[in-house]
Scaffold this motif. Structure first.
Motif, PDB file in Angstrom:
ATOM      1  N   UNK A 138       4.566  -4.301 -15.967  1.00  0.00           N
ATOM      2  CA  UNK A 138       3.164  -4.072 -16.282  1.00  0.00           C
ATOM      3  C   UNK A 138       2.814  -2.592 -16.155  1.00  0.00           C
ATOM      4  N   UNK A 139       3.241  -1.971 -15.069  1.00  0.00           N
ATOM      5  CA  UNK A 139       2.969  -0.554 -14.815  1.00  0.00           C
ATOM      6  C   UNK A 139       3.513   0.310 -15.950  1.00  0.00           C
ATOM      7  N   UNK A 140       4.741   0.047 -16.344  1.00  0.00           N
ATOM      8  CA  UNK A 140       5.370   0.863 -17.390  1.00  0.00           C
ATOM      9  C   UNK A 140       4.694   0.650 -18.743  1.00  0.00           C
ATOM     10  N   UNK A 141       4.318  -0.584 -19.037  1.00  0.00           N
ATOM     11  CA  UNK A 141       3.632  -0.872 -20.297  1.00  0.00           C
ATOM     12  C   UNK A 141       2.277  -0.175 -20.361  1.00  0.00           C
ATOM     13  N   UNK A 142       1.552  -0.182 -19.232  1.00  0.00           N
ATOM     14  CA  UNK A 142       0.263   0.514 -19.177  1.00  0.00           C
ATOM     15  C   UNK A 142       0.461   2.005 -19.410  1.00  0.00           C
ATOM     16  N   UNK A 160      -1.817  -2.600  -8.984  1.00  0.00           N
ATOM     17  CA  UNK A 160      -2.255  -3.426  -7.856  1.00  0.00           C
ATOM     18  C   UNK A 160      -2.832  -4.758  -8.338  1.00  0.00           C
ATOM     19  N   UNK A 161      -3.534  -4.746  -9.481  1.00  0.00           N
ATOM     20  CA  UNK A 161      -4.070  -5.988 -10.030  1.00  0.00           C
ATOM     21  C   UNK A 161      -2.948  -6.929 -10.453  1.00  0.00           C
ATOM     22  N   UNK A 162      -1.945  -6.396 -11.126  1.00  0.00           N
ATOM     23  CA  UNK A 162      -0.810  -7.211 -11.564  1.00  0.00           C
ATOM     24  C   UNK A 162      -0.074  -7.810 -10.373  1.00  0.00           C
ATOM     25  N   UNK A 163       0.144  -6.982  -9.351  1.00  0.00           N
ATOM     26  CA  UNK A 163       0.871  -7.447  -8.167  1.00  0.00           C
ATOM     27  C   UNK A 163       0.125  -8.585  -7.485  1.00  0.00           C
ATOM     28  N   UNK A 164      -1.177  -8.412  -7.298  1.00  0.00           N
ATOM     29  CA  UNK A 164      -1.984  -9.424  -6.614  1.00  0.00           C
ATOM     30  C   UNK A 164      -2.052 -10.721  -7.418  1.00  0.00           C
ATOM     31  N   UNK A 165      -2.276 -10.602  -8.723  1.00  0.00           N
ATOM     32  CA  UNK A 165      -2.366 -11.798  -9.568  1.00  0.00           C
ATOM     33  C   UNK A 165      -1.023 -12.519  -9.637  1.00  0.00           C
ATOM     34  N   UNK A 166       0.065 -11.748  -9.774  1.00  0.00           N
ATOM     35  CA  UNK A 166       1.411 -12.343  -9.847  1.00  0.00           C
ATOM     36  C   UNK A 166       1.753 -13.085  -8.563  1.00  0.00           C
ATOM     37  N   UNK A 167       1.227 -12.610  -7.447  1.00  0.00           N
ATOM     38  CA  UNK A 167       1.490 -13.250  -6.151  1.00  0.00           C
ATOM     39  C   UNK A 167       1.060 -14.720  -6.141  1.00  0.00           C
ATOM     40  N   UNK A 210       0.826  -1.213   0.000  1.00  0.00           N
ATOM     41  CA  UNK A 210       0.000   0.000   0.000  1.00  0.00           C
ATOM     42  C   UNK A 210       0.860   1.263   0.000  1.00  0.00           C
ATOM     43  N   UNK A 211       2.058   1.167   0.554  1.00  0.00           N
ATOM     44  CA  UNK A 211       2.933   2.335   0.636  1.00  0.00           C
ATOM     45  C   UNK A 211       3.362   2.798  -0.755  1.00  0.00           C
ATOM     46  N   UNK A 212       3.565   1.827  -1.646  1.00  0.00           N
ATOM     47  CA  UNK A 212       4.111   2.150  -2.960  1.00  0.00           C
ATOM     48  C   UNK A 212       3.063   2.524  -4.011  1.00  0.00           C
ATOM     49  N   UNK A 213       1.838   2.020  -3.865  1.00  0.00           N
ATOM     50  CA  UNK A 213       0.839   2.226  -4.925  1.00  0.00           C
ATOM     51  C   UNK A 213       0.588   3.719  -5.213  1.00  0.00           C
ATOM     52  N   UNK A 214       0.241   4.539  -4.195  1.00  0.00           N
ATOM     53  CA  UNK A 214       0.019   5.970  -4.493  1.00  0.00           C
ATOM     54  C   UNK A 214       1.304   6.667  -4.950  1.00  0.00           C
ATOM     55  N   UNK A 215       2.437   6.184  -4.471  1.00  0.00           N
ATOM     56  CA  UNK A 215       3.719   6.781  -4.857  1.00  0.00           C
ATOM     57  C   UNK A 215       3.993   6.560  -6.345  1.00  0.00           C
ATOM     58  N   UNK A 216       3.782   5.316  -6.807  1.00  0.00           N
ATOM     59  CA  UNK A 216       3.945   5.022  -8.228  1.00  0.00           C
ATOM     60  C   UNK A 216       2.901   5.762  -9.060  1.00  0.00           C
ATOM     61  N   UNK A 217       1.683   5.854  -8.522  1.00  0.00           N
ATOM     62  CA  UNK A 217       0.629   6.560  -9.233  1.00  0.00           C
ATOM     63  C   UNK A 217       0.978   8.015  -9.472  1.00  0.00           C
TER      64      UNK A 217
END
Length: 246
Positions: free
Chosen positions: A200-204, A236-243, A137-144
């Motif tokens: 995934x983030x960068x491709x999006x 967040x979807x990619x991270x959760x699914x990859x887990x 959760x710490x990184x999601x808004x930061x990357x956003x």
């Protein structure tokens, strides 16, 4: 520090009062602090997940999502709704798309986009907490909040007037790229799953940039807001699914 306070005032609902009207240079420099503001938002969300650890996960998820939206004043969701309406209603025409984007009313496609994004975020957040991965959760808004930095560095702002124009013209490019790369590199702390999420983030982000350029020749404030929401959701979807696969 003025640039930091500008970023904090613009990206959150926190009661920040500036003593004077920011200059174009200060507005440009404020973009460098966007990921830091995102980090503060992420720490608040992570703190909530720790504080409410004994509360049922589904309720904690709802609280975290609501606080997340409240902290940002729904700014980026508004951009997402306007962009979705304009993309569908614009019928591929640049001028029509830009005109619809300026309309403050929200159409059915805009509402639908908000429902879909919030539903996906809620579901992914629930799994994140369920699997005890709340540190992400710490990184999601930061990357956003690194998304505007990338777009302002690489893409033309199509409206001649406005805050976005002064930002794109005044942002320190070398330092901006350093901040962007360092922010993305933090995902490597989550090892292979983090690397998959980074790709995934960068491709999006690159795909959205391509779509914006193809339709309107660049970006607007609304498209930047939409990119933040869509990139965060994809991350967040990619991270959760990859887990579950790695």
């Amino acid at each position: 520090m003025t640039s930091f306070w500008i970023a904090l005032q613009f990206l959150t609902v926190l009661p920040i009062e500036l003593k004077q009207i920011p200059t174009a240079k200060q507005n440009g420099q404020s973009v460098l602090f966007y990921p830091l503001v995102g980090l503060l938002i992420g720490l608040i969300l992570f703190g909530l997940s720790i504080l409410l650890v004994k509360v049922p996960i589904i309720l904690v998820t709802a609280i975290i999502l609501v606080i997340w939206i409240w902290l940002t004043g729904g700014l980026h969701l508004d951009g997402l709704a306007d962009t979705a309406d304009a993309w569908v209603g614009g019928f591929g025409d640049r001028e029509r798309t830009l005109k619809i984007m300026k309309d403050p009313s929200c159409g059915p496609i805009g509402v639908l986009s908000l429902v879909i994004v919030c539903l996906l975020k809620f579901s992914a957040l629930y799994v994140l907490l369920q699997q005890q991965l709340s540190a992400f959760l710490i990184l999601i808004p930061m990357l956003g909040r690194s998304v505007p930095l990338f777009l302002f560095l690489t893409t033309r702002y199509v409206r001649e007037n406005g805050l976005g124009r002064s930002m794109t013209d005044s942002i320190p490019k070398t330092v901006g790229w350093m901040v962007f790369v360092i922010t993305l590199a933090l995902l490597c702390a989550f090892k292979l799953i983090g690397l998959v999420a980074l790709i995934s983030f960068f491709l999006i982000l690159v795909s959205l940039r391509f779509l914006f350029i193809k339709r309107i020749g660049g970006i607007t404030g609304d498209t930047v807001g939409a990119a933040i929401e869509l990139s965060e959701t994809g991350l967040i979807l990619t991270f959760v699914i990859a887990f579950f696969y790695i």
